[in-house]
Scaffold this motif. Structure first.
Motif, PDB file in Angstrom:
ATOM      1  N   ARG A 117      42.475  32.304  31.250  1.00  0.00           N
ATOM      2  CA  ARG A 117      41.313  33.494  31.621  1.00  0.00           C
ATOM      3  C   ARG A 117      40.596  32.899  32.747  1.00  0.00           C
ATOM      4  NH1 ARG A 117      37.204  36.076  27.213  1.00  0.00           N
ATOM      5  NH2 ARG A 117      36.132  33.925  27.332  1.00  0.00           N
ATOM      6  N   ALA A 162      41.733  37.946  31.634  1.00  0.00           N
ATOM      7  CA  ALA A 162      43.125  37.293  31.098  1.00  0.00           C
ATOM      8  C   ALA A 162      44.262  37.579  31.870  1.00  0.00           C
ATOM      9  CB  ALA A 162      43.369  37.300  29.796  1.00  0.00           C
ATOM     10  N   GLN A 200      45.900  31.746  25.831  1.00  0.00           N
ATOM     11  CA  GLN A 200      45.647  32.663  26.805  1.00  0.00           C
ATOM     12  C   GLN A 200      44.697  31.917  27.993  1.00  0.00           C
ATOM     13  OE1 GLN A 200      41.690  35.250  26.631  1.00  0.00           O
ATOM     14  NE2 GLN A 200      42.976  36.773  26.395  1.00  0.00           N
TER      15      GLN A 200
END
Length: 235
Positions: free
Chosen positions: A146, A178, A144
């Motif tokens: 972010r 995100a 991810q």
């Protein structure tokens, strides 16, 4: 002890802010609210006027699980390096390791790399601290990206300047999202804290934080109530 005058007014405002911050918790108290106790210890030092380092250990504990091995949600050792470009501007980078559910079978991990910019502005003689941060989260099951923005404001409870042995109030709000296509979501964190400036080398803070999670999920908001206790040591 009875507090008079200006100090009494400040304390009343602080109590009001805490009540406002906690109001959503009580509204949602019968649904999806998590309760967390978060102690942490931080140590900072400098190798020059411009270069500084910070190490920190945070532990996140589920309050409702305190009587069993599932109580500890995360261990988080952290390391951050900062470079001061001026008295108001600094840049930095660092690394977190998150160990999830360490006392349960099938624990998970996360490697987190970060890059950040910190900037100070003023309203009159009051200081506002801004922090912009990018994170790359490499988790055991996913990846991810972010971005986070935090605004914080602190002020002494006695007089116009914070001196050793005095208390201060710190207010923070942080928004983050995100931006992976498969994990695009957002979160907001608002907190009210009380600090003790013991000396230039030591301080202690307690805070109450309310998090609103899964803002864009379409499956209802998540709510988290966090009580923090932070110890800071400076070389």
């Amino acid at each position: 002890m009875i507090i008079f005058g200006k100090k009494s007014t400040i304390m009343r405002k602080l109590l009001l802010l805490i009540l406002i911050s906690l109001a959503p918790i009580y509204v949602q108290a019968q649904s999806n609210v998590d309760w967390i106790f978060n102690p942490e210890v931080s140590y900072s030092w400098k190798t020059s006027d411009r270069i500084g380092y910070t190490t920190k250990l945070s532990i996140f504990n589920r309050i409702k699980e305190f009587d069993n091995r599932a109580a500890v949600s995360f261990f988080e050792p952290q390391f951050v390096m900062n470079y001061s470009i001026s008295t108001r501007l600094k840049i930095g980078g660092g690394y977190y390791y998150r160990w999830s559910n360490p006392f349960e079978s099938g624990y998970r991990y996360e490697h987190r790399f970060l890059q950040q910019i910190g900037y100070i502005t003023y309203i009159g003689d009051r200081r506002l601290a801004h922090r912009f941060r990018l994170e790359q989260r490499i988790r055991s099951s996913s990846y991810q990206n972010r971005i986070r923005y935090r605004l914080s404001y602190d002020f002494p409870l006695q007089g116009e300047r914070l001196d050793p042995g005095e208390n201060y109030i710190i207010l923070k709000n942080e928004i983050m999202t995100a931006f992976n296509e498969s994990e695009a979501d957002a979160e907001n964190r608002i907190s009210v804290g009380l600090g003790w400036f013991v000396s230039k080398k030591y301080k202690f803070e307690t805070n109450v934080q309310y998090r609103t999670e899964d803002i864009f999920s379409g499956q209802g908001l998540g709510h988290l109530f966090l009580v923090g206790a932070s110890f800071y040591f400076n070389q």
